[in-house]
Scaffold this motif. Structure first.
Motif, PDB file in Angstrom:
ATOM      1  N   GLY A  28       0.875  -1.400  -0.024  1.00 50.27           N
ATOM      2  CA  GLY A  28       0.066   0.064  -0.025  1.00 50.27           C
ATOM      3  C   GLY A  28       0.906   1.216   0.103  1.00 50.27           C
ATOM      4  O   GLY A  28       0.339   2.306   0.582  1.00 50.27           O
ATOM      5  N   TYR A  29       2.090   1.064  -0.602  1.00 51.12           N
ATOM      6  CA  TYR A  29       2.961   2.266  -0.561  1.00 51.12           C
ATOM      7  C   TYR A  29       2.569   3.168  -1.885  1.00 51.12           C
ATOM      8  O   TYR A  29       1.913   2.374  -2.861  1.00 51.12           O
ATOM      9  N   VAL A  30       3.369   4.200  -1.944  1.00 51.50           N
ATOM     10  CA  VAL A  30       3.228   5.027  -3.041  1.00 51.50           C
ATOM     11  C   VAL A  30       4.604   5.186  -3.659  1.00 51.50           C
ATOM     12  O   VAL A  30       5.746   5.300  -2.918  1.00 51.50           O
ATOM     13  N   ALA A  35      10.566   9.489  -8.464  1.00 47.13           N
ATOM     14  CA  ALA A  35      11.271   8.298  -8.184  1.00 47.13           C
ATOM     15  C   ALA A  35      10.970   7.205  -9.364  1.00 47.13           C
ATOM     16  O   ALA A  35      11.593   6.234  -9.455  1.00 47.13           O
ATOM     17  N   ALA A  36      10.217   7.538 -10.615  1.00 44.85           N
ATOM     18  CA  ALA A  36      10.004   6.756 -11.678  1.00 44.85           C
ATOM     19  C   ALA A  36      10.799   7.312 -12.879  1.00 44.85           C
ATOM     20  O   ALA A  36      10.288   6.871 -13.986  1.00 44.85           O
ATOM     21  N   ASP A  37      11.355   8.567 -12.644  1.00 43.23           N
ATOM     22  CA  ASP A  37      11.522   9.388 -13.801  1.00 43.23           C
ATOM     23  C   ASP A  37      13.027   8.557 -14.460  1.00 43.23           C
ATOM     24  O   ASP A  37      13.242   8.936 -15.654  1.00 43.23           O
ATOM     25  N   ASP A  38      13.664   8.114 -13.776  1.00 45.38           N
ATOM     26  CA  ASP A  38      15.213   7.539 -14.181  1.00 45.38           C
ATOM     27  C   ASP A  38      15.179   5.982 -13.953  1.00 45.38           C
ATOM     28  O   ASP A  38      14.751   5.480 -12.846  1.00 45.38           O
ATOM     29  N   GLU A  39      15.218   5.417 -14.944  1.00 45.65           N
ATOM     30  CA  GLU A  39      15.145   3.984 -14.988  1.00 45.65           C
ATOM     31  C   GLU A  39      16.293   3.225 -14.058  1.00 45.65           C
ATOM     32  O   GLU A  39      16.322   1.892 -13.922  1.00 45.65           O
ATOM     33  N   SER A  40      17.185   3.852 -13.615  1.00 49.88           N
ATOM     34  CA  SER A  40      18.339   3.276 -12.906  1.00 49.88           C
ATOM     35  C   SER A  40      18.046   3.267 -11.283  1.00 49.88           C
ATOM     36  O   SER A  40      18.740   2.550 -10.610  1.00 49.88           O
ATOM     37  N   TRP A  41      16.800   3.877 -10.843  1.00 52.84           N
ATOM     38  CA  TRP A  41      16.354   3.582  -9.599  1.00 52.84           C
ATOM     39  C   TRP A  41      14.918   4.058  -9.456  1.00 52.84           C
ATOM     40  O   TRP A  41      14.313   4.784 -10.401  1.00 52.84           O
ATOM     41  N   SER A  42      14.226   3.537  -8.389  1.00 48.72           N
ATOM     42  CA  SER A  42      13.252   4.043  -8.104  1.00 48.72           C
ATOM     43  C   SER A  42      12.862   3.775  -6.323  1.00 48.72           C
ATOM     44  O   SER A  42      13.906   3.444  -5.470  1.00 48.72           O
ATOM     45  N   ALA A  43      11.959   4.184  -5.605  1.00 44.28           N
ATOM     46  CA  ALA A  43      11.534   4.097  -4.364  1.00 44.28           C
ATOM     47  C   ALA A  43      10.047   3.760  -4.109  1.00 44.28           C
ATOM     48  O   ALA A  43       9.347   3.968  -4.967  1.00 44.28           O
ATOM     49  N   ALA A  44       9.914   3.486  -2.955  1.00 49.94           N
ATOM     50  CA  ALA A  44       8.477   3.295  -2.496  1.00 49.94           C
ATOM     51  C   ALA A  44       8.116   3.654  -1.060  1.00 49.94           C
ATOM     52  O   ALA A  44       9.129   3.319  -0.182  1.00 49.94           O
ATOM     53  N   SER A  45       7.564   4.437  -0.909  1.00 50.21           N
ATOM     54  CA  SER A  45       7.291   5.075   0.542  1.00 50.21           C
ATOM     55  C   SER A  45       5.742   4.902   1.280  1.00 50.21           C
ATOM     56  O   SER A  45       4.969   4.862   0.314  1.00 50.21           O
ATOM     57  N   ASP A  46       5.849   4.735   2.402  1.00 54.36           N
ATOM     58  CA  ASP A  46       4.675   4.500   3.303  1.00 54.36           C
ATOM     59  C   ASP A  46       3.956   5.932   3.235  1.00 54.36           C
ATOM     60  O   ASP A  46       4.487   6.917   3.569  1.00 54.36           O
ATOM     61  N   PRO A  47       2.544   6.108   2.549  1.00 53.63           N
ATOM     62  CA  PRO A  47       1.939   7.590   2.533  1.00 53.63           C
ATOM     63  C   PRO A  47       1.839   8.141   4.165  1.00 53.63           C
ATOM     64  O   PRO A  47       1.715   9.174   4.081  1.00 53.63           O
ATOM     65  N   THR A  48       1.399   7.169   4.967  1.00 52.48           N
ATOM     66  CA  THR A  48       1.494   7.559   6.258  1.00 52.48           C
ATOM     67  C   THR A  48       2.688   8.218   6.926  1.00 52.48           C
ATOM     68  O   THR A  48       2.674   8.760   8.012  1.00 52.48           O
TER      69      THR A  48
END
Length: 129
Positions: A28-30, A35-48
């Motif tokens: 249920g992260y976002v 974080a999705a602009d560069d294919e070499s990395w990304s991230a996922a964060s807890d919206p809370t």
């Protein structure tokens, strides 16, 4: 007295954006802005803001051996026996529809409660417990 610090969990992977999207669905992260602009990395964060940030970085080598650290997706907390197992199995089924792979199902015994081990879309083990 030590100060509590924020932490993140980092995944080495081949397709960071794809793996980040998978874990967003699991937890249920976002994906944070940018974080999705560069294919070499990304991230996922807890919206809370409560859970740790997940960071995904592209590496050239594939996964070779079992993880030494893994994530436990805690859906059965406080439940026991058949009721717990039904909740775990339902969550495992949902995650397999997202691309997870089943590894091992451990049913409750005299010492341990049930747990289901899966792999994410790039083979990283995690437990549904």
């Amino acid at each position: 007295m030590t100060t509590i610090k924020k932490m993140q969990i980092t995944f080495d992977c081949a397709q960071p954006v794809r793996v980040a999207r998978f874990w967003c669905e699991v937890l249920g992260y976002v994906i944070p802005d940018g974080a999705a602009d560069d294919e070499s990395w990304s991230a996922a964060s807890d919206p809370t803001g409560e859970g740790p940030r997940l960071y995904f970085q592209r590496v050239p080598e594939g996964k070779v051996v079992k993880n030494r650290v893994h994530i436990d997706v805690r859906v059965g907390t406080g439940l026991v026996g058949d009721e717990r197992f039904a909740v775990l199995q339902a969550e495992a089924d949902r995650l397999m529809k997202l691309g997870a792979t089943h590894v091992l199902t451990q049913r409750a015994d005299d010492e341990n409660e049930s747990c289901i081990t899966l792999q994410d879309i790039e083979g990283n083990e995690f437990c549904v417990d």
